[in-house]
Design a protein around this motif. Sequence first.
Motif, short mmCIF file in Angstrom:
data_model
loop_
_atom_site.label_atom_id
_atom_site.label_comp_id
_atom_site.label_asym_id
_atom_site.label_seq_id
_atom_site.Cartn_x
_atom_site.Cartn_y
_atom_site.Cartn_z
N GLU A 116 -74.23 -2.98 20.93
CA GLU A 116 -73.11 -3.23 20.02
C GLU A 116 -72.79 -4.72 19.98
O GLU A 116 -72.18 -5.26 20.91
N ARG A 117 -73.18 -5.38 18.89
CA ARG A 117 -73.00 -6.82 18.81
C ARG A 117 -71.53 -7.23 18.77
O ARG A 117 -71.16 -8.29 19.26
N HIS A 118 -70.66 -6.37 18.20
CA HIS A 118 -69.24 -6.72 18.14
C HIS A 118 -68.59 -6.61 19.52
O HIS A 118 -67.64 -7.34 19.82
N LYS A 125 -65.72 -13.49 24.82
CA LYS A 125 -64.48 -14.26 24.71
C LYS A 125 -63.36 -13.76 25.61
O LYS A 125 -62.25 -14.28 25.60
N ALA A 126 -63.68 -12.75 26.43
CA ALA A 126 -62.69 -12.20 27.35
C ALA A 126 -62.73 -12.95 28.68
O ALA A 126 -63.79 -13.06 29.31
N HIS A 140 -66.87 -20.74 22.23
CA HIS A 140 -68.25 -20.43 22.58
C HIS A 140 -68.74 -19.16 21.88
O HIS A 140 -69.86 -19.12 21.36
N ALA A 141 -67.89 -18.13 21.85
CA ALA A 141 -68.27 -16.87 21.20
C ALA A 141 -68.47 -17.08 19.70
O ALA A 141 -69.42 -16.54 19.11
N ASP A 142 -67.59 -17.86 19.08
CA ASP A 142 -67.73 -18.13 17.65
C ASP A 142 -68.99 -18.93 17.35
O ASP A 142 -69.67 -18.70 16.33
N ASN A 153 -71.36 -10.88 17.11
CA ASN A 153 -70.78 -10.79 15.77
C ASN A 153 -69.43 -10.07 15.85
O ASN A 153 -69.31 -9.08 16.55
N PRO A 154 -68.42 -10.58 15.16
CA PRO A 154 -67.13 -9.87 15.16
C PRO A 154 -67.21 -8.49 14.52
O PRO A 154 -66.36 -7.63 14.76
N LYS A 155 -68.25 -8.28 13.69
CA LYS A 155 -68.39 -7.00 12.99
C LYS A 155 -69.53 -6.17 13.58
O LYS A 155 -70.57 -6.71 13.97
#
Length: 280
Positions: A116-118, A125-126, A140-142, A153-155
């Motif tokens: 799961e890429r999201h 980022k946690a 870094h995550a972005d 990916n956020p999605k």
Amino acid sequence: MTTLRHGDRSQAVRSMQKNLKSHGANLRVDGAYGDATENAVRAYQLKVGLVVDGVAGSKTQLSLAGGDCSKLLKNVDLVNAAKRLDVPLASVYAVNEVESVGKGFLDNGKPVILFERHVMYRQLKAPRHDADDPSELQRHADQLAATNPALVNPKPGGYAGGTVEHQRLSSARLIDDTAALESASWGAFQIMGFHWQRLGYASVHDFVAAVSTSESIQFDAFVRFIETDPALYKALKARKWTVFAKLYNGPDYKRNLYDIKLQRAFERHADCDCGQAVAA
């Protein structure tokens, strides 16, 4: 391999009936999967220790053909889980039948996974340590999402299925090993890696090592998942299938009729002891 069940009529059923007879079943070979064939399948499953559901899926057919079944879920696993959870065996049969993807391992022996890429984006980022800077982790995550959108990916999305999911995971582990393992669902019950601590494992690596050994261990992780979610456990004990399906499957449960499938599966298994006395 086509799953064979009550009501089927085919050459495949005829071949299976011949296999059952070779294993001692007193059965007429007529290509019709009726009551007698279902009972013979149940008897065979009980004899070899497989889940006693009367359905000749890939696992039962593999066993009949002399294949290696050492990693497969055992009927005693379900019997013991029913005692552990203090619920009817039919309830455990229902959740196993409906909530499992059917098998816990690929043909190459690796556990079934879905990366799961999201979740990878979220895990990266946690903050994990007191010294972690949330704004730096976010940056870094972005940045990784911009350069590796298939893995971070956020999605959700980007699924490939099968063995290719392990290739995706391997690439993600090069970015961050722990976050990658936490971002995959593992085994027949699709338990996310990030649940490792809640389930009582020492690390995500220990969780992955455990569920990579057998379907029985994967099922144990599933039982732990239920035990550690009070609302889910309560719904199972009360047989509130709509609540259980909503909690376990999310908002799509209605579209996929999970609650109805659970109820029907429970009713189908309610009058069968499924080898409970023998397993005990």
